[in-house]
Write an enzyme that holds these catalytic residues in place. Structure first.
Site, PDB file in Angstrom:
ATOM      1  N   ASP A 193      -3.685   0.212  -7.265  1.00 51.26           N
ATOM      2  CA  ASP A 193      -2.720   0.144  -6.177  1.00 51.26           C
ATOM      3  C   ASP A 193      -1.789  -1.050  -6.308  1.00 51.26           C
ATOM      4  O   ASP A 193      -0.680  -1.046  -5.772  1.00 51.26           O
ATOM      5  CB  ASP A 193      -3.470   0.084  -4.843  1.00 51.26           C
ATOM      6  CG  ASP A 193      -2.531   0.093  -3.654  1.00 51.26           C
ATOM      7  OD1 ASP A 193      -1.734   1.044  -3.543  1.00 51.26           O
ATOM      8  OD2 ASP A 193      -2.586  -0.845  -2.839  1.00 51.26           O
ATOM      9  N   MET A 274       0.163   0.548   3.281  1.00 54.44           N
ATOM     10  CA  MET A 274       1.627   0.623   3.354  1.00 54.44           C
ATOM     11  C   MET A 274       2.311   0.192   2.068  1.00 54.44           C
ATOM     12  O   MET A 274       3.537   0.256   1.978  1.00 54.44           O
ATOM     13  CB  MET A 274       2.126  -0.267   4.502  1.00 54.44           C
ATOM     14  CG  MET A 274       1.696   0.184   5.879  1.00 54.44           C
ATOM     15  SD  MET A 274       2.345   1.828   6.320  1.00 54.44           S
ATOM     16  CE  MET A 274       4.102   1.517   6.265  1.00 54.44           C
ATOM     17  N   ARG A 275       1.523  -0.216   1.059  1.00 52.87           N
ATOM     18  CA  ARG A 275       2.160  -0.703  -0.163  1.00 52.87           C
ATOM     19  C   ARG A 275       2.968   0.401  -0.843  1.00 52.87           C
ATOM     20  O   ARG A 275       4.041   0.149  -1.389  1.00 52.87           O
ATOM     21  CB  ARG A 275       1.121  -1.273  -1.120  1.00 52.87           C
ATOM     22  CG  ARG A 275       1.746  -1.880  -2.376  1.00 52.87           C
ATOM     23  CD  ARG A 275       0.718  -2.547  -3.268  1.00 52.87           C
ATOM     24  NE  ARG A 275       0.309  -3.829  -2.736  1.00 52.87           N
ATOM     25  CZ  ARG A 275      -0.935  -4.147  -2.416  1.00 52.87           C
ATOM     26  NH1 ARG A 275      -1.899  -3.263  -2.551  1.00 52.87           N
ATOM     27  NH2 ARG A 275      -1.225  -5.349  -1.945  1.00 52.87           N
ATOM     28  N   ALA A 276       2.494   1.634  -0.778  1.00 55.61           N
ATOM     29  CA  ALA A 276       3.211   2.738  -1.422  1.00 55.61           C
ATOM     30  C   ALA A 276       4.587   2.929  -0.808  1.00 55.61           C
ATOM     31  O   ALA A 276       5.570   3.172  -1.515  1.00 55.61           O
ATOM     32  CB  ALA A 276       2.393   4.023  -1.316  1.00 55.61           C
ATOM     33  N   VAL A 279       6.844   0.097  -2.100  1.00 50.35           N
ATOM     34  CA  VAL A 279       7.183   0.275  -3.514  1.00 50.35           C
ATOM     35  C   VAL A 279       8.178   1.422  -3.686  1.00 50.35           C
ATOM     36  O   VAL A 279       9.144   1.316  -4.455  1.00 50.35           O
ATOM     37  CB  VAL A 279       5.914   0.526  -4.350  1.00 50.35           C
ATOM     38  CG1 VAL A 279       6.277   0.938  -5.772  1.00 50.35           C
ATOM     39  CG2 VAL A 279       5.049  -0.728  -4.385  1.00 50.35           C
TER      40      VAL A 279
END
Length: 671
Positions: A193, A274-276, A279
């Site tokens: 991730d 929420m990283r996706a 990104v």
């Protein structure tokens, strides 16, 4: 210095080249993880990218590559006075798999820090890579604590070195690229991730494209400088395009419509956190800048999803990577932007030369790429099919039952193997258990022991001030205890006695559960099967548990039970692996009902083979697969010969047995 292969001369691999270029435009995307089989130009493309990176302005004499226009106020070599500066090519720094923590983050001179209060710091690879590229080949084989340090620095843009109250911080912003062959093991989902984008690469099955790959490779090897000169114009064009895209990037508008599509896509594919979303937003913005636009469109969001989401959907090593593109298109259409940023169908293509820029690169339609290539690979399309073996009474492979959480199996004693999460071991990381004199460079100072060693000699050394007079002989290394990864060798009975009772599905489910546990504990695994008249090494020791799961799924059953042959083959596998990796201890898991048939005195022969393991102190567990109202207890007898313990399939579940580890250790001590 050798001449690298030109980036624009790489044939095909459009997704790989695009992902690298997007990170060159916007390092905030978060780097690239390149997954693929060996020999697919992964390393070639990464090394070629460094020649396209624009030159960087640096403060003269600064070991940390500070920008003269905005120097780092906390730079260890600072403060920097206005004046001398210069420019140099962006660096590409390679992190070896066997690197130490000191080599990565840098090292403090602890002796000078204690005696003089001086922060004498030797920069590491994170400092060298600042404002350049940090490349990690075989990142899946890198120790977990190094990967954590690496990704933390990439996320924060800085590296921190702290030891016993002495700390150093310096800027470390770089384009992070990792390559890996999934056959050699997976990265943990938490680490997957942390990479912004991921790309799956495979060799083309199109003969014309393969011919062109060979032709260019041979031409480069014969005359590297001449070959590079022929591609100089294309390289210059892509380099200029990167610079232009970087300048345009701050002006790119990410509208509410595109943001809704991004959020809806991440929700539809159930990615964690929420990283996706972040990104994807940064990637879509970089895609627009790379195309020379100031607005983000639906096609940018779609491409960003294909690069940023597949690796975030894998929750265990048995999940197939990839993204359902039909579902993606439906989601984008349903949540299409209403502010004009999701269109673009009537706009001419601003990039007729493809993601790699000009240079005659094959378009995606020229040869199958991505999922098309994967479908053409024998291992992708045929890996689950039973292999004919011609054994008498052979039955088709049984499907594995649903995996479950298993009780912890560990090797007794204290090892010194590779870092992992199974058995106790002396490690560089973990709880401090004591102190010792350092062997080689000091890495983990035991402050109390060092002061205790130096204190009696202060008068003899002429101490007159408040400082402690410390010498090299006084330094003490902290002895730490953590966990190691082991070699878990499965020896699986695939004979007719297992299949006759229709137990193979439950057996495969149990082994699959243990494989999943081995993946989480960072073990190597191997698989030996026996049936008919012989035993086979279905999978030599490897870090790829998904490869073991695939071999297990296709395992047929039938025939006699050559138990002794299975044990002897396992003993030979351990002998060879001990020569390759002597520090890694083994745990043998024998999955059988204990029956032995075929040949003269099969039970006695199996007992003699089992005693070889006991004589060498190999930890073992027998998973007893016997069922029915009448039990012969043969598996329990086998466990006694091995010097291990026996558990039933039901007892293997984590919520069914308490103290299995104690049983394993107790039996080993008694033996």
């Amino acid at each position: 210095m050798s001449t690298p292969f030109p980036f624009t001369a790489v044939v095909g691999q459009d997704d790989l080249r695009l992902a690298l270029l997007l990170n060159a435009v916007s390092p905030a995307v978060g780097g690239v993880l390149v997954r693929g089989e060996k020999g697919t130009a992964k390393s070639t493309a990464v090394r070629a990218l460094s020649a396209l990176m624009p030159e960087v302005d640096v403060v003269s004499g600064c070991r940390f590559s500070c920008d003269p226009h905005s120097p780092d106020p906390g730079c260890p070599d600072g403060p920097h006075e206005p004046g001398a500066s210069g420019s140099r090519p962006a660096r590409m720094v390679e992190l070896p798999v066997g690197a130490s923590e000191d080599r990565l983050v840098g090292a403090l001179d602890i002796e000078r820090a204690l005696a003089e209060g001086v922060k004498a710091f030797e920069p590491g690879l994170l400092a060298d890579a600042h404002r350049g590229i940090l490349y990690v080949d075989e990142v899946n084989l890198l120790h977990d604590h190094l990967v954590d340090l690496l990704l933390d620095a990439a996320a924060m843009g800085a590296s921190y070195v702290e030891r016993e109250g002495v700390s150093v911080r310096h800027a470390s912003k770089f384009l992070l690229v990792g390559t890996m062959n999934p056959e050699e093991g997976e990265l943990r989902p938490q680490l997957l991730d942390r990479f912004g984008l991921t790309v799956e690469v495979s060799a083309s099955r199109e003969p014309d494209q393969r011919v062109e790959v060979v032709r260019r490779r041979l031409a480069h090897d014969d005359d590297p400088a001449g070959f590079a000169a022929r591609w100089a114009d294309e390289e210059a064009a892509v380099r200029a395009r990167i610079v232009a895209a970087r300048e345009l990037l701050p002006s790119v508008r990410l509208g509410d419509g595109a943001l809704r599509q991004i959020a809806a896509t991440c929700a539809a594919f159930e990615v964690d956190g929420m990283r996706a979303d972040i990104v994807m937003a940064r990637t879509a913005t970089a895609l627009a800048a790379w195309a020379g636009r100031t607005d983000v469109r639906a096609e940018d969001v779609r491409q960003a999803a294909l690069l940023a989401l597949p690796h975030r959907r894998r929750r265990n090593p048995f999940d197939a990577p990839g993204l359902d593109e039909d579902k993606l298109d439906e989601t984008l259409e349903e949540f299409g932007g209403s502010d004009g940023d999701g269109g673009g169908d009537d706009d001419p293509d601003p990039d007729p030369d493809g993601p790699g820029g000009p240079g005659g690169q094959p378009e995606p339609d020229d040869a199958p790429q991505g999922d098309g290539d994967a479908a053409a690979r024998p291992e992708a399309g045929e890996g689950g099919e039973p292999q004919p073996s011609g054994g008498a009474g052979e039955q088709s492979p049984a499907r594995a039952a649903e995996p479950f959480r298993t009780k912890v199996l560990s090797v007794p004693g204290l090892g010194e193997g590779a870092a992992g999460r199974r058995s106790r071991a002396r490690t560089e990381h973990g709880r401090t258990t004591g102190a010792r004199r350092p062997r080689g460079a000091l890495t983990k100072l035991h402050l109390a022991a060092t002061v205790q060693a130096a204190a009696p000699h202060q008068r003899a050394r002429g101490r007159s001030g408040p400082g402690l007079v410390v010498r090299r002989d006084d330094l003490r290394q902290a002895a730490r205890e953590g966990r190691e990864g082991n070699l878990v060798l499965f020896v699986v009975d695939a004979s007719g006695s297992m299949a006759a009772r229709q137990r193979m599905s439950a057996v495969k489910g149990a082994v699959l559960s243990l494989l999943l546990d081995a993946y989480q504990r960072r073990d190597k695994v191997g698989l030996v099967t026996f049936r008919g008249s012989a035993a086979d090494v279905a999978l030599p020791p490897t870090s790829s548990v998904d490869a073991a799961a695939a071999r297990l799924e296709s395992l047929p059953t039938g025939g006699r039970t050559p138990l002794a042959a299975g044990l002897l083959r396992a003993h030979e596998v351990l002998r060879v692996e001990r020569l390759r990796d002597p520090a890694r201890r083994a745990l043998v898991v024998v999955v059988t009902d204990g029956r032995a048939t075929g040949g003269p005195e099969p039970v006695a022969l199996a007992g003699r083979a089992a005693r070889l393991f006991a004589a060498e102190g190999v930890a073992s567990v027998v998973v007893d697969c016997e069922s029915g109202p009448v039990r012969l207890g043969l598996a329990g007898r086998l466990a006694g010969e091995l010097g291990g313990t026996a558990v039933t399939l039901d007892e293997l579940r984590a919520d069914s047995i308490a103290g299995l580890v104690k049983d394993v250790q107790g039996n080993r001590r008694a033996a």
